[in-house]
Scaffold this motif. Sequence first.
Motif, PDB file in Angstrom:
ATOM      1  N   TYR A  81       0.805  -1.218   0.000  1.00 56.44           N
ATOM      2  CA  TYR A  81       0.000   0.000   0.000  1.00 56.44           C
ATOM      3  C   TYR A  81       0.842   1.273   0.000  1.00 56.44           C
ATOM      4  O   TYR A  81       0.327   2.349  -0.296  1.00 56.44           O
ATOM      5  N   GLY A  82       2.096   1.172   0.409  1.00 59.42           N
ATOM      6  CA  GLY A  82       2.934   2.357   0.515  1.00 59.42           C
ATOM      7  C   GLY A  82       2.867   3.026   1.866  1.00 59.42           C
ATOM      8  O   GLY A  82       3.581   3.982   2.128  1.00 59.42           O
ATOM      9  N   SER A  83       1.994   2.535   2.750  1.00 54.61           N
ATOM     10  CA  SER A  83       1.848   3.112   4.080  1.00 54.61           C
ATOM     11  C   SER A  83       1.121   2.125   4.977  1.00 54.61           C
ATOM     12  O   SER A  83       0.216   1.418   4.514  1.00 54.61           O
ATOM     13  N   PRO A  84       1.488   2.061   6.268  1.00 52.14           N
ATOM     14  CA  PRO A  84       0.753   1.195   7.188  1.00 52.14           C
ATOM     15  C   PRO A  84      -0.559   1.803   7.660  1.00 52.14           C
ATOM     16  O   PRO A  84      -1.362   1.132   8.292  1.00 52.14           O
ATOM     17  N   ILE A  85      -0.782   3.081   7.364  1.00 53.23           N
ATOM     18  CA  ILE A  85      -2.015   3.751   7.766  1.00 53.23           C
ATOM     19  C   ILE A  85      -3.096   3.438   6.742  1.00 53.23           C
ATOM     20  O   ILE A  85      -2.953   3.762   5.558  1.00 53.23           O
ATOM     21  N   PRO A  86      -4.189   2.800   7.134  1.00 55.76           N
ATOM     22  CA  PRO A  86      -5.240   2.442   6.175  1.00 55.76           C
ATOM     23  C   PRO A  86      -5.812   3.665   5.478  1.00 55.76           C
ATOM     24  O   PRO A  86      -5.954   4.738   6.080  1.00 55.76           O
ATOM     25  N   ASN A  87      -6.148   3.501   4.202  1.00 54.89           N
ATOM     26  CA  ASN A  87      -6.745   4.599   3.443  1.00 54.89           C
ATOM     27  C   ASN A  87      -8.040   5.085   4.080  1.00 54.89           C
ATOM     28  O   ASN A  87      -8.380   6.269   3.990  1.00 54.89           O
ATOM     29  N   THR A  88      -8.781   4.178   4.743  1.00 58.35           N
ATOM     30  CA  THR A  88     -10.041   4.585   5.365  1.00 58.35           C
ATOM     31  C   THR A  88      -9.824   5.653   6.426  1.00 58.35           C
ATOM     32  O   THR A  88     -10.646   6.565   6.571  1.00 58.35           O
ATOM     33  N   ILE A  89      -8.718   5.543   7.170  1.00 58.37           N
ATOM     34  CA  ILE A  89      -8.425   6.543   8.200  1.00 58.37           C
ATOM     35  C   ILE A  89      -8.110   7.887   7.553  1.00 58.37           C
ATOM     36  O   ILE A  89      -8.578   8.946   7.998  1.00 58.37           O
ATOM     37  N   ILE A  90      -7.325   7.860   6.482  1.00 59.36           N
ATOM     38  CA  ILE A  90      -6.986   9.100   5.775  1.00 59.36           C
ATOM     39  C   ILE A  90      -8.243   9.729   5.185  1.00 59.36           C
ATOM     40  O   ILE A  90      -8.473  10.937   5.305  1.00 59.36           O
ATOM     41  N   ALA A  91      -9.074   8.897   4.550  1.00 57.64           N
ATOM     42  CA  ALA A  91     -10.281   9.414   3.902  1.00 57.64           C
ATOM     43  C   ALA A  91     -11.231  10.037   4.916  1.00 57.64           C
ATOM     44  O   ALA A  91     -11.762  11.131   4.701  1.00 57.64           O
ATOM     45  N   LYS A  92     -11.462   9.333   6.034  1.00 57.80           N
ATOM     46  CA  LYS A  92     -12.374   9.872   7.049  1.00 57.80           C
ATOM     47  C   LYS A  92     -11.791  11.128   7.694  1.00 57.80           C
ATOM     48  O   LYS A  92     -12.532  12.054   8.049  1.00 57.80           O
ATOM     49  N   TYR A 184     -12.401  14.577  21.093  1.00 58.21           N
ATOM     50  CA  TYR A 184     -11.697  15.698  20.471  1.00 58.21           C
ATOM     51  C   TYR A 184     -10.916  15.365  19.207  1.00 58.21           C
ATOM     52  O   TYR A 184     -10.592  16.282  18.437  1.00 58.21           O
ATOM     53  N   LEU A 185     -10.611  14.113  18.961  1.00 59.79           N
ATOM     54  CA  LEU A 185      -9.722  13.788  17.841  1.00 59.79           C
ATOM     55  C   LEU A 185     -10.390  13.004  16.714  1.00 59.79           C
ATOM     56  O   LEU A 185      -9.850  12.955  15.614  1.00 59.79           O
ATOM     57  N   VAL A 186     -11.516  12.356  16.981  1.00 62.77           N
ATOM     58  CA  VAL A 186     -12.190  11.567  15.947  1.00 62.77           C
ATOM     59  C   VAL A 186     -13.301  12.411  15.332  1.00 62.77           C
ATOM     60  O   VAL A 186     -14.280  12.728  16.004  1.00 62.77           O
ATOM     61  N   PRO A 187     -13.200  12.774  14.044  1.00 61.27           N
ATOM     62  CA  PRO A 187     -14.210  13.663  13.448  1.00 61.27           C
ATOM     63  C   PRO A 187     -15.555  12.990  13.213  1.00 61.27           C
ATOM     64  O   PRO A 187     -16.595  13.629  13.308  1.00 61.27           O
ATOM     65  N   GLY A 188     -15.545  11.706  12.891  1.00 57.75           N
ATOM     66  CA  GLY A 188     -16.791  10.978  12.666  1.00 57.75           C
ATOM     67  C   GLY A 188     -16.823   9.718  13.502  1.00 57.75           C
ATOM     68  O   GLY A 188     -16.086   8.778  13.237  1.00 57.75           O
ATOM     69  N   ILE A 189     -17.665   9.696  14.541  1.00 56.68           N
ATOM     70  CA  ILE A 189     -17.708   8.563  15.470  1.00 56.68           C
ATOM     71  C   ILE A 189     -18.755   7.565  14.979  1.00 56.68           C
ATOM     72  O   ILE A 189     -19.950   7.852  14.987  1.00 56.68           O
ATOM     73  N   PHE A 190     -18.301   6.407  14.534  1.00 52.14           N
ATOM     74  CA  PHE A 190     -19.219   5.341  14.147  1.00 52.14           C
ATOM     75  C   PHE A 190     -19.357   4.370  15.315  1.00 52.14           C
ATOM     76  O   PHE A 190     -18.428   4.163  16.089  1.00 52.14           O
ATOM     77  N   PRO A 298     -16.337   9.291   2.203  1.00 51.76           N
ATOM     78  CA  PRO A 298     -15.309  10.268   1.809  1.00 51.76           C
ATOM     79  C   PRO A 298     -14.115   9.677   1.061  1.00 51.76           C
ATOM     80  O   PRO A 298     -12.999  10.167   1.193  1.00 51.76           O
ATOM     81  N   GLY A 299     -14.318   8.594   0.333  1.00 50.89           N
ATOM     82  CA  GLY A 299     -13.227   8.017  -0.452  1.00 50.89           C
ATOM     83  C   GLY A 299     -12.626   6.785   0.166  1.00 50.89           C
ATOM     84  O   GLY A 299     -11.433   6.532   0.007  1.00 50.89           O
ATOM     85  N   LEU A 300     -13.432   5.987   0.862  1.00 50.08           N
ATOM     86  CA  LEU A 300     -12.905   4.784   1.518  1.00 50.08           C
ATOM     87  C   LEU A 300     -12.328   3.810   0.509  1.00 50.08           C
ATOM     88  O   LEU A 300     -11.369   3.078   0.815  1.00 50.08           O
ATOM     89  N   VAL A 301     -12.912   3.759  -0.695  1.00 49.98           N
ATOM     90  CA  VAL A 301     -12.418   2.852  -1.727  1.00 49.98           C
ATOM     91  C   VAL A 301     -12.048   3.616  -2.996  1.00 49.98           C
ATOM     92  O   VAL A 301     -11.957   3.029  -4.065  1.00 49.98           O
TER      93      VAL A 301
END
Length: 418
Positions: A81-92, A184-190, A298-301
């Motif tokens: 992937y080029g990064s260990p941070i999942p794209n879903t976290i970046i997108a959200k 304070y840090l999570v913009p969208g709480i599911f 917001p671009g999860l996939v």
Amino acid sequence: GMETQFAVLILLMSIYYTLSWQPKALGVCLGLCMLVRPDFGFWTIIVGVYILFKEPKQLPKIVAIALTLYMPWLVLTFFYYGSPIPNTIIAKGLGFTRWWQAENAFTFYELKRFTWMTLAERIHIFLAPNFWGMPQYVKGPESSLANIMFFFTVLGTLTVLVRRQWKLWPMAAFIVAYSVYYVYLVPGIFQWYLVPYILIMLLFSLRALQALCTLLPRERWRLILQGGFACIYLGLFAGVLPQSFFTERQYQLHIDNAIRKNAGAYFTKNVKAGEVIGLECPGYIGYYAQQCELYDWPGLVSAPVVAWSKENPQRRSLENKLSDLRPDYLFLRDREFLFWFDDTSWIQKDYHVVQVYLMDPKERARTPWVKYTINDSFRIYKKNRPDDVLPYDEALWPSKSAFSAIITPSAKAPVAKV
């Protein structure tokens, strides 16, 4: 859903092996924690600090065991992937507005209001019976039982700290750290984010109940109070489960299967190679619309959507994303088209409705809490083309009067339906 059950199990295992102090097993569990939930990194740090105070010589061994499990995943994600941070976290992170972007966010009143609103209406509401985060037995966004249990959680945490129960300090730190994180840090709480956190809050609320029961002079009275509280508390949850199970089944049959699954089948049959579908939620459509590219929000996939969000920080929204990228098909809720979008003129000019998916009115009328769902009415919009067969069927467009007929089963207004 998804990884939540495994996350709860692994968290409990790591707590157990911390309390019983089994370093090898704890190392395995901390490695699993990092695999199952990236945000469990906070918990691994908390446990690491606890180990430094308890038995620092064991820390290298525990870290080595945890890394042995976790490192292969890091290597894979870097290379694949080029990064260990999942794209879903970046997108959200890009797609949801941060609380500090609101006007007067840092005033005392607004900060206090935001903190309590987030805690009471979005987080500790799950300490009481609810359906999809909507409190039961009470009216309004808050639950008195949830507020009581939250108060018990705070009291239990203070009890552990004041009485210096060292073994429980990591769990107390967990509550404090994740409270700050979610508020304070999570913009969208599911909702599924919160399940492990709610578990620890519940355990500490019971610790407070134990502390309060010590004020009673007789052991029998303590047992009666604790047992009675447990029976009443669990009974309230059990009371709504039959309706919850039935409603979930109704949603599965008459929304997920009848609407989302069928829409995915339509896309599989009709979308051509190179064409794109624009929508909010990619789950069912992504699974059943085989080989179709999605511009989800917001671009999860969708890498193009994430790139668009980076380039348009002041315009991030489902509406603006679709307006700028103009996919070949749109899959929109009627609520989005009729009420949430500020301007739909571009859709009415450049698209036409080809399919309408509505929840069966009879099933809707007998489904509890159906007013809480936003997924009971969808339409597929197709971009206009020169080779289309004209005229387009204008009766398929959503209207507020038809929408009222959908949400009010007794209404007689005609509604186009697949």
